[in-house]
Design a protein around this motif. Structure first.
Motif, PDB file in Angstrom:
ATOM      1  N   GLU A   1     -33.019  12.257  96.592  1.00  0.00           N
ATOM      2  CA  GLU A   1     -32.122  11.157  96.258  1.00  0.00           C
ATOM      3  C   GLU A   1     -32.712   9.874  96.980  1.00  0.00           C
ATOM      4  O   GLU A   1     -32.984   9.808  97.853  1.00  0.00           O
ATOM      5  CB  GLU A   1     -30.737  11.356  97.221  1.00  0.00           C
TER       6      GLU A   1
ATOM      7  N   VAL B   1     -34.199  -0.519  87.429  1.00  0.00           N
ATOM      8  CA  VAL B   1     -33.568   0.752  86.990  1.00  0.00           C
ATOM      9  C   VAL B   1     -33.672   1.069  85.660  1.00  0.00           C
ATOM     10  O   VAL B   1     -33.915   2.264  85.417  1.00  0.00           O
ATOM     11  CB  VAL B   1     -31.918   0.597  87.483  1.00  0.00           C
TER      12      VAL B   1
ATOM     13  N   ILE C   1     -35.628   4.500  83.827  1.00  0.00           N
ATOM     14  CA  ILE C   1     -35.047   5.314  82.848  1.00  0.00           C
ATOM     15  C   ILE C   1     -35.661   5.481  81.536  1.00  0.00           C
ATOM     16  O   ILE C   1     -35.817   6.239  80.818  1.00  0.00           O
ATOM     17  CB  ILE C   1     -33.560   4.972  82.841  1.00  0.00           C
TER      18      ILE C   1
ATOM     19  N   THR D   1     -32.655  12.443  91.965  1.00  0.00           N
ATOM     20  CA  THR D   1     -31.483  11.757  91.526  1.00  0.00           C
ATOM     21  C   THR D   1     -31.452  10.360  92.073  1.00  0.00           C
ATOM     22  O   THR D   1     -31.658  10.108  93.298  1.00  0.00           O
ATOM     23  CB  THR D   1     -30.164  12.552  92.064  1.00  0.00           C
ATOM     24  N   ILE D   2     -31.431   9.468  91.422  1.00  0.00           N
ATOM     25  CA  ILE D   2     -31.318   8.136  91.597  1.00  0.00           C
ATOM     26  C   ILE D   2     -29.728   7.696  92.108  1.00  0.00           C
ATOM     27  O   ILE D   2     -28.867   8.252  91.461  1.00  0.00           O
ATOM     28  CB  ILE D   2     -31.845   6.978  90.664  1.00  0.00           C
TER      29      ILE D   2
ATOM     30  N   VAL E   1     -27.511   2.210  84.466  1.00  0.00           N
ATOM     31  CA  VAL E   1     -28.172   3.535  84.486  1.00  0.00           C
ATOM     32  C   VAL E   1     -27.597   4.516  83.470  1.00  0.00           C
ATOM     33  O   VAL E   1     -27.741   5.790  83.296  1.00  0.00           O
ATOM     34  CB  VAL E   1     -27.561   4.171  85.868  1.00  0.00           C
TER      35      VAL E   1
ATOM     36  N   ALA F   1     -29.640   7.972  82.192  1.00  0.00           N
ATOM     37  CA  ALA F   1     -30.169   8.788  82.915  1.00  0.00           C
ATOM     38  C   ALA F   1     -29.573  10.107  83.124  1.00  0.00           C
ATOM     39  O   ALA F   1     -28.452  10.362  82.916  1.00  0.00           O
ATOM     40  CB  ALA F   1     -30.038   8.016  84.496  1.00  0.00           C
TER      41      ALA F   1
ATOM     42  N   ARG G   1     -29.400  11.986  85.699  1.00  0.00           N
ATOM     43  CA  ARG G   1     -28.384  12.229  86.764  1.00  0.00           C
ATOM     44  C   ARG G   1     -28.222  10.923  87.316  1.00  0.00           C
ATOM     45  O   ARG G   1     -29.252  10.208  87.410  1.00  0.00           O
ATOM     46  CB  ARG G   1     -28.989  13.137  87.952  1.00  0.00           C
ATOM     47  N   ALA G   2     -26.952  10.361  88.049  1.00  0.00           N
ATOM     48  CA  ALA G   2     -26.830   9.171  88.690  1.00  0.00           C
ATOM     49  C   ALA G   2     -25.671   9.449  89.670  1.00  0.00           C
ATOM     50  O   ALA G   2     -24.591   9.982  89.381  1.00  0.00           O
ATOM     51  CB  ALA G   2     -26.735   8.082  87.748  1.00  0.00           C
TER      52      ALA G   2
ATOM     53  N   THR H   1     -17.720   6.352  83.095  1.00  0.00           N
ATOM     54  CA  THR H   1     -18.535   7.378  83.009  1.00  0.00           C
ATOM     55  C   THR H   1     -18.266   8.578  82.118  1.00  0.00           C
ATOM     56  O   THR H   1     -19.249   9.382  81.647  1.00  0.00           O
ATOM     57  CB  THR H   1     -18.820   8.031  84.529  1.00  0.00           C
TER      58      THR H   1
ATOM     59  N   THR I   1     -25.003  11.939  80.900  1.00  0.00           N
ATOM     60  CA  THR I   1     -25.317  11.970  82.179  1.00  0.00           C
ATOM     61  C   THR I   1     -24.529  12.605  83.279  1.00  0.00           C
ATOM     62  O   THR I   1     -23.363  12.701  83.128  1.00  0.00           O
ATOM     63  CB  THR I   1     -25.204  10.427  82.661  1.00  0.00           C
TER      64      THR I   1
ATOM     65  N   TRP J   1     -22.847  12.685  86.546  1.00  0.00           N
ATOM     66  CA  TRP J   1     -22.390  11.533  87.202  1.00  0.00           C
ATOM     67  C   TRP J   1     -21.729  12.103  88.825  1.00  0.00           C
ATOM     68  O   TRP J   1     -21.160  13.113  88.543  1.00  0.00           O
ATOM     69  CB  TRP J   1     -21.179  10.822  86.894  1.00  0.00           C
TER      70      TRP J   1
END
Length: 357
Positions: free
Chosen positions: A93, A109, A113, A123-124, A142, A145, A147-148, A187, A193, A195
């Motif tokens: 992470e 960022v 991606i 995971t960012i 993001v 991505a 995962r975020a 989201t 993604t 989230w």
């Protein structure tokens, strides 16, 4: 130190449960007032009898909190070099920036991606204040991505409520519910993604525990946290203002009261204003923290973040391996590679530092 009335003496800090500082030997010295909520009412505290037996989830914030403390913040290329180094070290992470506050961070960022530079097991995380325009910009950064983690925060301590926001506790809770709900709305519209919300009651260590709990539970409810909807509750010593045992009591109290605890990752973000960031992190893990945020070698604003290398070495010397996966690098690799960060990326460059003063 005293304000000029004596050169060698220090004020005596408030006794537990009081707010008044004892004056120095000069009776003319004006008394200072230091906020102090007193000891935590936790007579059956359990953390003193516990030991650290496993590694926490680690998050490196070198690219965000560490970067913003630099005299010359890293450009995109330097951030990219450090990101790849953090990945090689083994971090799963990584907080990669504050994209709503910086075009450099936003572009960085997006490059991670768009160029598919994020490993499948990494995971960012990105950070944003609780404002609709900043939240929207952050989600845009993001988008796409795999995962975020979106790190949303607002200050909760009495002075910030009164002076900064001009709000009472009820209004602060409404602010949290509204902005977490807004993030959820944005989201939910991007299901490709995975989230995760990270919510931080900024100034946690100076906030009444009942208010901190209410803030966190408001975020948990607004996010609808549960199976398939992970949430991280991150509790910072935004400004370290007490001894580490007090922070440990605060963490154990929150650990007991947060619900549904099985769907909450309890994280800590210790700073080092009193020079006890590592001790605060260690005791917090004994008190129930699952995750630790910090920087290699303790870089960060003011006196720095918790030093992850020192913290990890302390654990390693007591037989606790740095990572939870046996396939990951061991601690010597972290130290050696971390040192290479300093020499190759000029992350902390003594030759440059001499010319900055």
């Amino acid at each position: 130190p005293c304000r000029g009335c004596c050169h060698n003496a220090l004020h005596v800090l408030p006794q537990p449960g009081t707010t008044e500082v004892e004056p120095c030997h000069d009776d003319r010295q004006t008394r200072h007032q230091i906020p102090n909520h007193g000891p935590v009412a936790l007579p059956d505290r359990q953390w003193p009898s516990r030991s650290i037996t496993r590694a926490p989830r680690w998050l490196s914030t070198d690219l965000r909190d560490g970067n913003q403390a630099l005299f010359e913040p890293m450009n995109g290329e330097r951030k990219m070099k450090l990101f790849h180094e953090l990945v090689r070290i083994g971090f799963k992470e990584i907080e990669v920036g504050f994209p709503a506050a910086s075009q450099t961070d936003f572009d960085f960022v997006r490059r991670l991606i768009d160029e598919n530079l994020i490993p499948d097991d990494v995971t960012i995380m990105v950070m944003t204040q609780s404002r609709e325009d900043l939240i929207a910009r952050t989600v845009e950064a993001v988008k796409g991505a795999p995962r975020a983690i979106v790190h949303l925060y607002n200050a909760t301590a009495p002075a910030w409520r009164r002076i900064v926001f001009g709000m009472n506790v009820t209004q602060v809770m409404q602010l949290i519910a509204h902005h977490v709900g807004y993030l959820k709305q944005l989201t939910d519209a991007q299901p490709e993604t995975q989230w995760t919300l990270q919510y931080s009651p900024e100034t946690f260590s100076a906030t009444e525990l009942s208010v901190s709990l209410k803030a966190c539970q408001t975020a948990v409810a607004a996010w609808n946290a549960g199976p398939g909807r992970p949430i991280i509750i991150n509790l910072p010593t935004t400004v370290e203002n007490a001894t580490p045992n007090v922070f440990a009591d605060q963490i154990e109290w929150m650990d007991r009261h947060l619900s549904p605890r099985e769907h909450i990752t309890l994280s800590v973000h210790p700073h080092n204003d009193r020079g006890t960031g590592v001790a605060a992190a260690e005791l917090a893990m004994m008190a129930g923290a699952d995750r630790v945020e910090g920087c290699l070698f303790g870089n960060g604003e003011r006196c720095g973040n918790v030093d992850i290398v020192t913290l990890a070495l302390n654990m390693y010397t007591h037989g606790c391996f740095l990572y939870t996966s046996e396939a990951d690098d061991d601690i010597p690799c972290l130290v050696l590679r971390g040192l290479r960060i300093i020499t190759t990326n000029k992350y902390i460059d003594p030759s440059n530092a001499a010319n900055r003063h």
